[in-house]
Design a protein around this motif. Structure first.
Motif, short mmCIF file in Angstrom:
data_model
loop_
_atom_site.label_atom_id
_atom_site.label_comp_id
_atom_site.label_asym_id
_atom_site.label_seq_id
_atom_site.Cartn_x
_atom_site.Cartn_y
_atom_site.Cartn_z
N HIS A 1 43.01 25.53 -36.68
CA HIS A 1 41.73 25.48 -35.98
C HIS A 1 41.30 24.03 -35.75
O HIS A 1 40.96 23.63 -34.63
N ASP A 2 41.33 23.22 -36.81
CA ASP A 2 40.90 21.83 -36.71
C ASP A 2 41.86 21.00 -35.86
O ASP A 2 41.44 20.08 -35.15
N ARG A 3 43.15 21.30 -35.96
CA ARG A 3 44.15 20.55 -35.18
C ARG A 3 43.91 20.74 -33.68
O ARG A 3 43.96 19.77 -32.90
N VAL A 4 43.66 21.96 -33.26
CA VAL A 4 43.42 22.24 -31.85
C VAL A 4 42.16 21.53 -31.37
O VAL A 4 42.15 20.88 -30.31
N LEU A 5 41.08 21.63 -32.14
CA LEU A 5 39.83 21.00 -31.73
C LEU A 5 39.97 19.47 -31.69
O LEU A 5 39.39 18.81 -30.83
N SER A 6 40.74 18.92 -32.62
CA SER A 6 40.96 17.47 -32.63
C SER A 6 41.71 17.02 -31.38
O SER A 6 41.41 15.95 -30.81
N LEU A 7 42.70 17.81 -30.95
CA LEU A 7 43.44 17.46 -29.74
C LEU A 7 42.53 17.50 -28.51
O LEU A 7 42.55 16.58 -27.68
N ILE A 8 41.75 18.55 -28.40
CA ILE A 8 40.84 18.67 -27.26
C ILE A 8 39.86 17.49 -27.23
O ILE A 8 39.60 16.89 -26.18
N GLN A 9 39.34 17.15 -28.39
CA GLN A 9 38.37 16.06 -28.49
C GLN A 9 39.01 14.71 -28.11
O GLN A 9 38.43 13.91 -27.37
N ALA A 10 40.22 14.47 -28.62
CA ALA A 10 40.91 13.20 -28.34
C ALA A 10 41.26 13.08 -26.86
O ALA A 10 41.11 12.01 -26.26
#
Length: 253
Positions: free
Chosen positions: A114-123
């Motif tokens: 969950h956090d990995r996906v959101l981090s990619l979108i944010q970056a």
């Protein structure tokens, strides 16, 4: 339908993505990941074929190790490939239909995914904010934030830059030899899924508690908003986002 249009893993880059995201791997195969980047940059169909293969590996896959490996390949390609690939994976269709879809509560994703996906979108949203042709990921990011979804605390300045390094073979160029890594990056995209947990200090614990309180507050606001709308006015995406927030609160509590 695959028997009519062929498997996404049947293309040269698709075969390598299948191998690079196999659950049988003991660790990431970085030479293979970089070879995938080379094929994407050096062939006409590389970006499209790679996107199809990554989508196939992520969407609906209950083997979360394979999904995490696919995210590592995806992140590596974004950092080492050019605009032709970025156009595919930064589109609203891919970000919503592949990445956001992968972390819906109905799929029961682990928190690290969950956090990995959101981090990619944010970056990506931060990196491509000023590139109109890549605005899809920016709009999805802003839409999720506007709806109350909390993103992981990330120091964007400390992340590896998203860029295409100088290459001995130009993007979409012709090579007389077999595809091989030719990147100037001394270290490719480093995965965030080491699985090792550092001790949490009292200050960090207090910070996490404050962040959890903020998420819970946002959840309360969203719930009240959805309860006050008239029947038929709320969308399926609003309901799914509320489920995401509930999942976050349960996992963080």
């Amino acid at each position: 339908m695959e028997f009519l249009i062929g498997s996404p893993f049947s293309s040269p880059v698709g075969q390598r993505i299948q191998n690079a995201t196999s659950a049988a791997l003991q660790a990431e195969d970085w030479s293979l990941n970089l070879e995938i980047c080379d094929i994407i940059n050096e062939t006409d169909d590389g970006p499209k074929d790679a996107t199809k293969a990554l989508k196939k590996r992520i969407v609906g896959n209950k083997n979360f190790r394979e999904v995490m490996l696919a995210l590592t390949v995806l992140e590596t390609c974004v950092k080492n490939c050019g605009h032709r690939f970025h156009v595919y994976v930064c589109s609203r269709e891919f970000v919503e239909g592949v990445l956001v879809r992968a972390i819906l509560p109905k799929n029961n994703p682990p928190m690290i995914l969950h956090d990995r996906v959101l981090s990619l979108i944010q970056a990506w949203a931060d990196a491509f904010r000023n590139t109109p042709s890549l605005s899809g990921v920016v709009s999805v990011y802003e839409d999720l934030r506007r709806r109350g979804l909390e993103f992981p605390m990330t120091d964007l300045d400390s992340l590896s830059p998203i860029h295409t390094p100088n290459r001995s073979i130009p993007e979409n160029g012709v090579s007389s030899s077999s595809v091989s890594p030719s990147h100037t990056n001394s270290s490719p995209a480093t995965p965030q899924s080491s699985g090792q947990l550092n001790p949490v200090s009292p200050e960090e614990k207090q910070k996490l508690t404050s962040e959890l309180d903020l998420v819970k507050g946002n959840l309360t606001v969203m719930t009240e908003m959805l309860n006050n709308v008239k029947p038929g006015e709320t969308s399926a995406s609003d309901a799914e986002l509320l489920q995401v927030c509930v999942c976050v609160c349960v996992l963080w509590s």
